[in-house]
Structures are given as C-alpha cells and as structure tokens.
Motif scaffolding. Structure first.
Motif, PDB file in Angstrom:
ATOM      1  N   SER A  91     -44.411  65.633 -24.521  1.00 22.38           N
ATOM      2  CA  SER A  91     -43.851  64.408 -25.238  1.00 22.38           C
ATOM      3  C   SER A  91     -42.980  63.348 -24.234  1.00 22.38           C
ATOM      4  O   SER A  91     -42.863  62.404 -24.232  1.00 22.38           O
ATOM      5  CB  SER A  91     -42.699  64.994 -26.518  1.00 22.38           C
ATOM      6  N   PHE A  92     -42.066  64.368 -23.519  1.00 22.34           N
ATOM      7  CA  PHE A  92     -41.099  63.613 -22.694  1.00 22.34           C
ATOM      8  C   PHE A  92     -42.006  62.919 -21.285  1.00 22.34           C
ATOM      9  O   PHE A  92     -41.794  61.902 -20.777  1.00 22.34           O
ATOM     10  CB  PHE A  92     -40.241  64.666 -21.948  1.00 22.34           C
ATOM     11  N   LEU A 148     -46.249  59.679 -34.182  1.00 20.72           N
ATOM     12  CA  LEU A 148     -47.115  60.302 -33.136  1.00 20.72           C
ATOM     13  C   LEU A 148     -47.196  61.965 -33.009  1.00 20.72           C
ATOM     14  O   LEU A 148     -47.908  62.487 -32.485  1.00 20.72           O
ATOM     15  CB  LEU A 148     -47.078  59.911 -31.600  1.00 20.72           C
ATOM     16  N   GLY A 149     -46.338  62.266 -34.032  1.00 19.57           N
ATOM     17  CA  GLY A 149     -46.282  63.859 -34.045  1.00 19.57           C
ATOM     18  C   GLY A 149     -45.541  64.546 -32.891  1.00 19.57           C
ATOM     19  O   GLY A 149     -45.851  65.541 -32.780  1.00 19.57           O
ATOM     20  N   THR A 150     -44.597  63.790 -32.332  1.00 25.09           N
ATOM     21  CA  THR A 150     -43.819  64.465 -31.205  1.00 25.09           C
ATOM     22  C   THR A 150     -42.823  65.207 -31.959  1.00 25.09           C
ATOM     23  O   THR A 150     -42.651  65.143 -33.127  1.00 25.09           O
ATOM     24  CB  THR A 150     -43.439  63.458 -30.042  1.00 25.09           C
ATOM     25  N   GLY A 200     -55.002  74.242 -22.728  1.00 27.69           N
ATOM     26  CA  GLY A 200     -55.395  73.457 -23.951  1.00 27.69           C
ATOM     27  C   GLY A 200     -54.449  73.448 -24.852  1.00 27.69           C
ATOM     28  O   GLY A 200     -54.721  73.607 -26.091  1.00 27.69           O
ATOM     29  N   ALA A 201     -53.073  73.146 -24.374  1.00 34.15           N
ATOM     30  CA  ALA A 201     -51.905  72.939 -25.456  1.00 34.15           C
ATOM     31  C   ALA A 201     -52.140  72.104 -26.560  1.00 34.15           C
ATOM     32  O   ALA A 201     -51.327  71.449 -26.630  1.00 34.15           O
ATOM     33  CB  ALA A 201     -50.775  73.027 -24.695  1.00 34.15           C
ATOM     34  N   PHE A 224     -39.201  65.354 -30.481  1.00 34.64           N
ATOM     35  CA  PHE A 224     -38.293  65.314 -29.688  1.00 34.64           C
ATOM     36  C   PHE A 224     -36.795  65.683 -30.501  1.00 34.64           C
ATOM     37  O   PHE A 224     -35.894  66.433 -29.901  1.00 34.64           O
ATOM     38  CB  PHE A 224     -37.733  63.749 -29.394  1.00 34.64           C
ATOM     39  N   PHE A 228     -41.748  57.831 -32.041  1.00 34.07           N
ATOM     40  CA  PHE A 228     -43.027  58.717 -31.635  1.00 34.07           C
ATOM     41  C   PHE A 228     -42.847  59.943 -32.638  1.00 34.07           C
ATOM     42  O   PHE A 228     -43.887  60.369 -33.051  1.00 34.07           O
ATOM     43  CB  PHE A 228     -42.707  59.058 -30.202  1.00 34.07           C
ATOM     44  N   THR A 255     -43.661  59.910 -22.748  1.00 33.37           N
ATOM     45  CA  THR A 255     -42.522  58.791 -23.165  1.00 33.37           C
ATOM     46  C   THR A 255     -41.910  58.336 -21.870  1.00 33.37           C
ATOM     47  O   THR A 255     -41.611  56.976 -21.882  1.00 33.37           O
ATOM     48  CB  THR A 255     -41.319  59.320 -24.017  1.00 33.37           C
ATOM     49  N   ILE A 300     -49.670  63.761 -26.165  1.00 32.23           N
ATOM     50  CA  ILE A 300     -48.149  63.426 -26.337  1.00 32.23           C
ATOM     51  C   ILE A 300     -47.398  64.606 -27.370  1.00 32.23           C
ATOM     52  O   ILE A 300     -46.162  64.907 -27.109  1.00 32.23           O
ATOM     53  CB  ILE A 300     -47.698  62.155 -26.760  1.00 32.23           C
ATOM     54  N   SER A 301     -48.386  65.032 -28.391  1.00 31.18           N
ATOM     55  CA  SER A 301     -47.605  66.000 -29.232  1.00 31.18           C
ATOM     56  C   SER A 301     -48.050  67.504 -29.240  1.00 31.18           C
ATOM     57  O   SER A 301     -47.637  68.092 -29.752  1.00 31.18           O
ATOM     58  CB  SER A 301     -48.017  65.750 -30.758  1.00 31.18           C
ATOM     59  N   ALA A 302     -48.309  67.755 -27.869  1.00 28.46           N
ATOM     60  CA  ALA A 302     -48.861  69.001 -27.514  1.00 28.46           C
ATOM     61  C   ALA A 302     -47.726  69.928 -27.593  1.00 28.46           C
ATOM     62  O   ALA A 302     -47.704  71.031 -28.132  1.00 28.46           O
ATOM     63  CB  ALA A 302     -49.490  69.130 -26.219  1.00 28.46           C
ATOM     64  N   ASN A 303     -46.444  69.413 -26.803  1.00 28.02           N
ATOM     65  CA  ASN A 303     -45.196  70.131 -26.725  1.00 28.02           C
ATOM     66  C   ASN A 303     -44.176  69.344 -26.249  1.00 28.02           C
ATOM     67  O   ASN A 303     -44.649  68.368 -25.810  1.00 28.02           O
ATOM     68  CB  ASN A 303     -45.493  71.562 -26.057  1.00 28.02           C
ATOM     69  N   GLY A 362     -56.627  68.110 -23.685  1.00 32.38           N
ATOM     70  CA  GLY A 362     -55.741  68.752 -24.784  1.00 32.38           C
ATOM     71  C   GLY A 362     -54.044  68.180 -24.564  1.00 32.38           C
ATOM     72  O   GLY A 362     -53.445  68.745 -25.374  1.00 32.38           O
ATOM     73  N   TYR A 363     -54.022  67.966 -23.364  1.00 27.18           N
ATOM     74  CA  TYR A 363     -52.434  67.751 -23.168  1.00 27.18           C
ATOM     75  C   TYR A 363     -52.009  66.534 -23.851  1.00 27.18           C
ATOM     76  O   TYR A 363     -51.666  65.355 -23.112  1.00 27.18           O
ATOM     77  CB  TYR A 363     -51.896  67.894 -21.579  1.00 27.18           C
ATOM     78  N   HIS A 419     -50.714  75.236 -31.504  1.00 26.13           N
ATOM     79  CA  HIS A 419     -49.270  75.075 -31.220  1.00 26.13           C
ATOM     80  C   HIS A 419     -48.653  75.369 -32.690  1.00 26.13           C
ATOM     81  O   HIS A 419     -47.295  76.017 -32.716  1.00 26.13           O
ATOM     82  CB  HIS A 419     -49.015  73.943 -30.708  1.00 26.13           C
TER      83      HIS A 419
END
Lengths: 572, 155, 192
Positions: free
Chosen positions: C131-132, A245-247, B132-133, A249, A241, C135, C124-127, C121-122, B138
């Motif tokens: 992400s967790f 996907l730009g996460t 709208g994070a 972690f 990811f 996932t 998977i890459s928001a924060n 806007g939430y 960000h």
C-alpha cells in the motif's frame, strides 16, 4: 530600499496594457482583479454559511424537541443527524471561515494595504478560486448522492470514515474527502500567492515594520496552513485508498493504525485553529487603533506573539487525542505546550486592551464587533486551558463543554471577525456606507443570543452531556427536565441569532446598492487602502502614481499635527 | 530591506556545463555505492550506504543543481522550517504508531497481525515470505479485535 | 486573455525574483506533503518486522535504472538552466525536451514495473508495505507527470526566447522531484 525595481525578463512588452476596464464576463465571472476574486470568495463563503446555519438549525431543533418535523426540513433521522452535524462543522470551518477570513480579506486587503496594484500571480489567484468553487460543487453533490452526506464527524476518524459498513455513506464520504482535498489545494495556491505578494510587492519605502498587522497575520496564517496541511493531504490520499481500493493504512487488521489518521489530522487541525484566528486578531488590531485614535500598543510585541503562537501551535496537536489512547508521557508534553500557548495569545489580548487605554474610543459598529471579539474569545480561550490539561480533559472529553469551548473560539473568529471586517471595509469594497443603526441592532441581537446559546452548553457539558447523541430521551439520566430546558434555551437562542442575521443580510445588500456614498477615507485611517477612491478602480492606483510609504501604519494622534491621523503615504 | 533589484538570480558565476556533468558523475558513483551496499550483508553498512548516501546525494543536488547556496537566507529559513516540522511530526507520532506497547496499553490488533504474517512467512518457506501476497491468502482466519488499545485502565 | 502582468509582479522587495520565490514556497509545501507520507511509512516499517519479507519482492534493478534516469534528467534540467542563463532559449528548450524525455522514460519503466508486480499479485491492497509502495511512488509519479507537462509548456516559450526565468523555476521543481526519488529509492528498494 530601491525606488521601483524591475525585472529584465520580458515585462516591458506586456507592461501596462492591462489598465483598461475589462468587459463584464471578464470582470465578474472570470476576474483577474484581486478585488473581484475577493468578492467571489466572500459571496461563496456567505452562500455556504447559509447551508451551515441551516444544518445547525435542523439538528438543534431535533435535540431540543426530539422527533418533531423541522419546518423546511422534515423529520431528522439518525443518519441524517450525523450528516447534518458533520457537514455543519466542515462547512463552517473549511467553506466559511477559511474562504472569508483568509481568502476574501487576504485577497482584498493585501494588495491594497501594501500599495500594490494586484496579487503577483493574478491567474493563479483565479485558478485558486475556481478550484475552491469546484470543491463547493463536489461538497454539495456529496449531500445529494444516494446514502446522503458524510456522517463521520468533520474530523473523519477511521474506521468510521474508512469503511462503508460503519459510515453507511460510501459515496458521500468519498466525495466529502475529495471536496476537502480540493479545498486544501485551492488555499495552498492562494496562500503561496499571498505570501509572495506580501514579501516582494510592498510599496517602495514599506519595510517589515510598516506592514499593517492584518497583512502580517494573514501571511503568518498562510505559512502555517502551508506547513501543516501537507501531512493531511497525504493522509487524505491514504484514506481515499482505504475507502475505495481496499488498502489498510488505518486498519490494524492489515497492519495499519487508526491513531495515525488522528495524528495527521490534528497536526493540521490544530494549527488550523490559529490559521483562522490570526487573521481575525489582525482585523481587530486594525479596527481598535482606528476607533481609539491611538497607535497600536506594542506593534513588534504583537508581531512576535503572533509568530510565537504560530510556532507553538505546531506543538500542541495531540491534546485532541488525550483519550484516544496516545502515549501518556506524550500527553504530559502536550499538556504543557497547550498551556504555554495561552501565554502569547493572552499577551496579544492584553496589548489590544492597552491600545484602548487612554484612547478616544468611538463605539461604531466595527468597534463594537472588535471589542466583543476580545471579550467572547476570552471565554473560549480560558476554557481551552481547562481542556488542555489532560486530567480535566478526560472528564470533559466529547461532552458539550468541548462544543461550547470551541464555539466560543470559532464564533468570534469566523463571525465576529468577519462582521467586524465587513462593517469596517465595506465602504472600500462597495463604495457605500453600511447602515449604523441596523448594524448595531444586528450586533446586539447576535452577541446576546450567542451567549445564551453557549453558556447553557457549558453547563450541560459539565453535567456530563455527551456530544454525539441523537435523542437524549433514550438516556434517562440526561433527559431530566432541567437539562432539557437548557437544551431548549440554547435552541431558542439559536433561532433568535439566526433571525438577527437577516438584519445583517438586509443591511449588506441594501447598503450595497442604496447606502450612503462613501468618501475615500470615511474612518480617517492611516493605511494605504484608504488613499485610493472607494471602491478602488482597476489597478487600485494610477500606474504613474503608485503610493510610497514614509512611516508605520498606526500614526494616530501624533502631537503637533493638525490632523489626528498621519497617512502612511504622506511625505511629512 | 534589500537594495537588490529583482532577477539577480543569474548574476553569480555561471558554471560551464562540464561542472554539472562532473556532479552528475559523482551522483552516479554514489548511486552505485548505495546499490552495492546491501551485498556486504551488514545491516549497519546497508543503512549507511542507503540513507547516508541519500542525504549526500540530496545535498549535492540542492547545492549544485538548485543553487540554494547562493540563494537569499530567507529561502533557507522556510525550507529548513518545513523540514523541522516533519521531524516534529515524526517525534510526536512515533511514540504511538512506531510502538505497539506502552504504559498501560498495547495495540493487540497490530501485534496479532505481525504474529500472523510472520508465521505465514515461515510456513511458506523462509525469506521469500508470502508468495503472491494476494488478498485471498491474506484474509485472517479469525476476526481479531480491531480496537487500538483495549488494555485496562488506559487513561 | 492577453498577457497580464501587474506592477506587483515586477517588484522584488526581498531580492528574490517573485516567481522563483513562489517556487521555493511551493517546494516547502511539497516537503511537508512527502514528509507526511514518508514519516508514516517509516514508522510502520520500523514497527512491522514482517514487512522486510514483503519488501524483498521489489526489483532493485528497476529502482536503480529509474534513479539513473531521474539523476540524468536532473542534469539535463540544470543544463537547460545553464543555457537559459546564457540567454540561449532554443538550446534551453532542447535540454528541457530531453528532460521531458527522461520523465517519459521514467514513467514507462515505472508502468512496466507496476504491471509486472500487479500481475504477480502484489497489488495495492496486498499488505501494508505494498500500500505504501504504490501510494508513495504514485504521488511521486503524479509529480513527474505534472513536471513533464509544465516543462513542455516552458520549453515552448523558451524556444521563442521568452520568459527564460521559467526554465530555472521549473528546473527547481524538477530537482525536488529528483530529491524525493533519491529518498524513495533506499526506502522502497534498498533497505530490506
């Protein structure tokens, strides 16, 4: 022990209809028979070893003679060098040591040695191989995509592995990760199959202490693999990811932590060393008892040391991260556990030597390999204690000393162990004997060359040679003539070692078709696999004549008997 | 070695379906309690109702639905082993990942990210944090050092 | 390929049916997979005070509904096992299909929930929290999908009164999926 327990659920209808010989495709391409799945794993592992060997050949020539055009390869660019080193490591561990030592010999030996006709789940077994084959295909594709193969080292530390701008191989690193994940799934399925088979399907009369050591070792290794790989599978998903996907972690800018990957990786990665080590020690145990005609010294002690090694190996992983910036107090803890783990392993080696004491030793090819395993592994093990001490590790970390250390463990495990097992069980696998003279030529060529490769690397590492450098000519203090000549010595020895592997390949394929026909029990051994013809037919034994076990696996030279071995299935 | 034949899994007392419905009722009650827990506004109460009850629920499912209580000891051993290894993983990793400061080191990137996020939440008005994070909002203003611990003398 | 059952499969030296033993081993290996994710999440959550505000945006009503659905599907799975023990294959198959229905309902609610969150806007890459969130719940959801498919297959054999021990085995797996969700629910929705 009950005679022959059965389940009530519907096997009566399907009972024994499988004892006909299957057709060609069913037999060789999509086999359900554990012996043919073992062959598939073995040959795939050997096929991958050719790649692993070719990679090391290319980058070692680059190191010894920087900038030359490597025959059969061409000039090695820095990015290619990274990809070669990374894939040499991952291929040799994940696609050679694992499939050959655990999957191939586990598949071949477990049912035969416990007196079963097959694995408990033949279809899962086949699925395991097919997933493994898919991982091989994905890995090979990853070398061919634009940008080339993954070059972030086999440990795949982020950010090097997570961000395309660092690794320069966006597609290659994703495919590499997918291939590794598929490989894990394949061995999880295979491992569960091994464990349940050994737990449930032993021949009537075979108690826990009658199980040959190699079966125990493969099972302990499978359990360890299963218990350690989970966090890394989770970590691989997270890294995937991060890549795609730009996460974040493993990206501190996004609230992640790169150290987390190192922990997840080594929580698997260190037990993994013992996952491949234990089957190899099991193989050695089988061989030294047969060829010293003596009972294995301290069967239970060896078993307990193996279990202790397995458990302790979960407590040592952070010794790979001493300079990664882990908590220094934790580093102290991990130093202690790391030094502790040398005790059970050393004890095991002493017990093997004690088995030899007073035996009538025969220096056949398998015995030579088994003895050299003990000797060579000793060098790797002892230098491991140096590296396990955090104070020394800070100096040695990321030098060629580390490389020499783990090759002195992994080469004995993956290659010496495999050659020992192959030359020992070859008659059972293919029904023909391997050539002893060629075997000994191969043995001496390999062992001598091996030491001439890695002893120079110890010296280079102690001299401070950092391991991740593409061309030492760019570093004046590392490109002195004496250091350079050691590099050349190691590389030339590697070429010699590779040349001797052709002797093995010739011996292997020639003996497979032209070798002397093997009797059922050429080594006069006691364990169950030698009580059936070589090679065993479909179902291993006739369904009405499945073996029963009356005694332990190592009854050699029992006083008062005519024969110096007492097979496990002989009533008295 | 055991003398049991295979397939003894069904030989313990077969419960009537009503037994399972009763367990299900208990589980749903517990679920409601854990849901209501945060309404009291005490962190301790929330933690107990959330995680304490999760363990109770898991115990009920394992005992009554999965019948682990009548399973052979060996099964208990290896399940407990894998749980213990996870505790070990947590114990070994948390000193590095759960803290951002330690002896001679600090995780500056993580601390900077926390400071940025908290001030952004304050700016956008209290507890609702970043509306709208999205990724656009960000992006950190200035690039922070991404190294884990550049603090001097970190050996 | 005709049904193939080696003699090995019919033995049981431990006294646990081989297929059930394998499922228990599978669950042990799943414990460490989910353990890895949850340990990583827990450490980050404790280390990052700012995540509490991010977590406030999860919808605990949907979490509650989904927990209810999974707990109920666990009930139908154990009722299927109960029916299989009484050797009533068709009834077991019906209860299994009810469980599959629960899995489908769970996934539908989950897709609606994710759709709403992503459109706000939430992503998977928001924060880190989100992400967790995706996932952990995503790995869980993939197990729900796999469980549903396996249950369909088992229901098909159970309907014909064949291989009834599989009903219990797939049930064990399903209860495990339920247990994982029992822990994900407070971790992702309740503790804020």
């Amino acid at each position: 022990m009950s005679s022959q327990p059965t389940v009530e659920h519907g096997h009566e209808e399907h009972g024994h209809e499988h004892h006909h010989e299957p057709a060609f495709i069913e037999k060789y391409i999509f086999p359900l028979d554990h012996k043919y799945i073992a062959m598939q794993y073995l040959l795939t592992g050997m096929f991958m070893a050719v790649f692993g060997g070719f990679f090391v050949y290319a980058f070692r020539l680059q190191l010894a003679f920087p900038g030359i055009s490597v025959p059969l390869y061409g000039t090695v660019s820095p990015t290619e060098y990274n990809a070669l080193v990374t894939n040499h490591g991952s291929v040799m561990i994940f696609w050679v040591a694992m499939p050959v030592l655990i999957a191939a010999f586990g598949n071949f030996l477990i049912p035969l040695m416990i007196g079963a006709d097959d694995m408990v789940f033949p279809k899962l077994n086949r699925l395991s191989y097919q997933i493994f084959l898919a991982s091989v295909v994905v890995l090979i594709v990853s070398w061919l995509v634009p940008g080339g193969g993954f070059g972030g080292a086999w440990t795949a530390y982020p950010p090097l592995s997570a961000k395309a701008q660092y690794s320069l191989t966006p597609l290659g690193s994703t495919l590499w990760l997918v291939a590794v994940a598929l490989e894990f799934v394949a061995f999880l399925i295979g491992g569960i199959n091994f464990i349940t088979t050994a737990m449930n399907s032993r021949a009537p009369g075979m108690g826990a202490k009658d199980v040959p050591m190699v079966v125990w070792m493969i099972c302990i290794a499978s359990i360890m693999f299963m218990a350690s790989v989970g966090p890394l599978i989770a970590g691989a998903v997270m890294l995937l990811f991060d890549q795609n996907l730009g996460t974040g972690f493993f990206d501190p800018d996004k609230g992640g932590d790169p150290i987390l990957w190192q922990h997840l990786f080594w929580f698997f990665g260190h037990p993994e060393v013992y996952v491949v080590l234990l089957p190899a020690t099991g193989i050695v145990a089988e061989i030294i008892t047969v060829f010293s005609r003596k009972k294995l010294f301290g069967y239970q002690t060896i078993l307990y040391t193996a279990i202790a090694t397995g458990v302790l190996s979960f407590f040592v992983w952070a010794h790979h991260q001493f300079v990664a910036g882990i908590d220094p107090r934790m580093a102290n803890v991990f130093t202690i556990t790391t030094v502790l783990i040398s005790i059970p392993i050393a004890e095991m080696m002493f017990l093997y030597i004690a088995t030899l004491y007073g035996g009538s030793i025969r220096f056949t090819t398998p015995m030579l390999w088994a003895l050299s395993f003990i000797a060579e592994f000793l060098i790797g093990g002892v230098t491991g204690i140096w590296l396990g001490a955090s104070g020394m590790d800070i100096y040695f970390h990321d030098t060629y000393f580390v490389i020499a250390h783990f090759h002195y463990t992994f080469f004995p495990i993956a290659f010496i162990g495999t050659f020992a097992a192959l030359s020992f069980w070859f008659p059972k696998m293919f029904g023909r004997m391997m050539d002893e003279t060629l075997g000994k030529i191969h043995f001496w060529g390999t062992i001598i060359a091996l030491n001439f490769i890695f002893i120079p690397l110890f010296v280079l590492g102690a001299a401070g040679q950092h391991r991740r450098i593409y061309n030492y000519n760019h570093y004046p203090e590392l490109s002195t003539p004496d250091l350079q000549s050691l590099r050349v010595l190691a590389t030339v020895s590697l070429l010699v070692l590779i040349a001797f592997q052709f002797v093995f390949l010739f011996n292997f394929f020639w003996s497979m078709f032209r070798g002397e026909k093997a009797p059922a029990n050429p080594w006069r051994s006691t364990t169950l696999e030698w009580t059936t013809p070589s090679p065993p037919g479909h179902g291993n034994w006739s369904p009405n004549d499945m073996p029963r076990v009356y005694r332990g696996p190592y009854e050699y030279s029992v006083p008062g008997r005519d024969e110096d071995y007492w097979p496990q299935n002989q009533p008295s | 070695m055991s003398d049991h034949a295979a397939g003894d899994h069904g030989h313990h007392d077969i419960h009537p379906p009503s037994h399972y419905v009763r367990i299900w009722g208990i589980l749903l009650t517990l679920l409601l309690v854990s849901f209501i827990g945060p309404w009291f506004g005490h962190q301790i109460v929330t933690l107990v109702t959330a995680f304490g009850i999760a363990f109770v629920k898991a115990y009920l499912v394992i005992k009554h639905f999965m019948h682990l209580d009548v399973e052979k000891p060996i099964v208990h051993y290896f399940l407990v082993t894998s749980v213990v290894f996870m505790v070990l993983l947590f114990a070994g990793v948390s000193p590095d990942v759960m803290h951002h400061e330690g002896t001679n080191w600090s995780n500056m990137a993580a601390e900077a990210e926390i400071a940025r996020a908290l001030s952004a939440q304050e700016a956008s008005g209290g507890e609702h944090g970043e509306h709208g994070a999205g990724a656009a909002e960000h992006k950190p203003a200035e690039h922070k050092p991404a190294e884990h611990k550049p603090a001097g003398g970190d050996h | 390929m005709a049904a193939f059952k080696p003699i090995a499969t019919t033995r049981s030296a431990t006294g646990v049916l081989t297929s059930k033993l394998a499922v228990w081993w599978l669950l042990a290996s799943e414990v460490v997979i989910f353990g890895g994710v949850l340990c990583s999440y827990l450490m980050h959550r404790i280390a990052h005070p700012e995540w509490a505000a991010y977590a406030a945006h999860t919808n605990e009503w949907i979490g509650l509904t989904n927990t209810f659905v999974l707990l109920s599907s666990s009930l139908t799975a154990v009722l299927a096992h109960n029916a299989a023990e009484r050797e009533d294959g068709p009834l077991a198959a019906r209860w299994l299909l009810a469980t599959v229905g629960g899995a489908c309902l769970f996934l539908m609610i989950k897709s609606f929930e994710w759709y709403t969150e992503i459109s706000h806007g939430y992503t998977i890459s928001a924060n880190g929290f989100w992400s967790f969130y995706y996932t952990a719940a995503g790995i869980h959801a993939s197990h729900v999908i796999a469980g549903g498919l396996i249950m369909l297959w088992v229901a098909n054999t159970a309907r014909k009164n064949e291989e009834l021990h599989r009903v219990e085995n797939v049930g064990l797996y399903w209860h495990f999926v339920d247990i994982v969700w029992i822990f994900l629910f407070p971790l992702l929705y309740i503790a804020k």
